[in-house]
Design a protein around this motif. Structure first.
Motif, PDB file in Angstrom:
ATOM      1  N   VAL A  14     -10.937  19.220  24.779  1.00  0.00           N
ATOM      2  CA  VAL A  14     -10.611  18.643  26.078  1.00  0.00           C
ATOM      3  C   VAL A  14      -9.832  19.669  26.887  1.00  0.00           C
ATOM      4  O   VAL A  14      -8.908  20.309  26.380  1.00  0.00           O
ATOM      5  N   SER A  47     -14.892  18.225  27.159  1.00  0.00           N
ATOM      6  CA  SER A  47     -14.678  17.250  28.234  1.00  0.00           C
ATOM      7  C   SER A  47     -13.554  17.740  29.127  1.00  0.00           C
ATOM      8  O   SER A  47     -12.618  18.384  28.661  1.00  0.00           O
ATOM      9  N   LEU A  49     -10.641  16.357  31.704  1.00  0.00           N
ATOM     10  CA  LEU A  49      -9.932  15.133  32.094  1.00  0.00           C
ATOM     11  C   LEU A  49      -8.887  15.426  33.155  1.00  0.00           C
ATOM     12  O   LEU A  49      -8.118  16.377  33.028  1.00  0.00           O
ATOM     13  N   ASP A  61      -8.535   9.622  24.063  1.00  0.00           N
ATOM     14  CA  ASP A  61      -9.305  10.799  24.465  1.00  0.00           C
ATOM     15  C   ASP A  61      -8.800  12.087  23.817  1.00  0.00           C
ATOM     16  O   ASP A  61      -9.535  13.073  23.753  1.00  0.00           O
TER      17      ASP A  61
END
Length: 175
Positions: A14, A47, A49, A61
């Motif tokens: 992330v 990902s 965020l 997450d």
């Protein structure tokens, strides 16, 4: 988790931007990850965020990641608009001293993940010393000037963590 599970689990990373875009340079983390995602092709498993100023809401997450790269406004006693990268043993020290307004929330999230055994395997903090934190939208000119350094630090952190990215090709005349 057994070693068999670990071998079959997909890799996950992330890129997290935190900050308040209503407070000038305090929004540098959110702005940096937004720009990064808009200008780079991202590998599978990565990902992006926008964490804003929330923290505990992101717990699910952020658990069990291979890599977490956090971009934030930090106060580290460096000249304004300095870009710093903290990783490995430097990251726990980041949470011993309050460097960012969101740090308490992030510290709580990381403590929870450590207690449950679900912390990211690697954490990198890309921080920017603010020039100004006042009620206004938009980054100061000095922070805008170092955004290429911030983007490059993010790119390097992701690549070193096994998530190489490529800048998107801009096609002339494309809409």
């Amino acid at each position: 988790m057994t070693s068999l599970d670990a071998a079959t689990d997909p890799q996950r990373a992330v890129l997290l931007g935190v900050g308040n875009i209503l407070l000038t340079d305090e929004g540098v983390g959110v702005e940096a990850v937004t720009r990064f995602a808009a200008t780079h092709d991202l590998p599978s498993g990565l990902s992006v965020l926008d964490g804003g100023t929330s923290a505990m809401e992101m717990l699910d997450d952020l658990e069990d990641l291979d890599l977490l790269v956090v971009v934030d406004c930090v106060r580290v006693g460096k000249p304004p608009a300095s870009v710093v990268v903290l990783q490995d043993d430097e990251v726990p020290a980041f949470f011993r001293t309050r460097l960012s307004p969101h740090q308490v929330g992030l510290s709580d999230v990381f403590a929870t993940m450590l207690l449950t055994g679900r912390a990211p395997r690697r954490i990198v903090i890309v921080g920017v010393q603010p020039v100004e934190v006042s009620t206004a939208m938009g980054l100061t000119a000095e922070i805008e000037a170092v955004m290429p350094q911030v983007i490059d630090a993010v790119r390097r952190a992701l690549a070193e963590g096994g998530y190489p990215t490529q800048p998107r090709k801009v096609v002339a005349g494309a809409h």
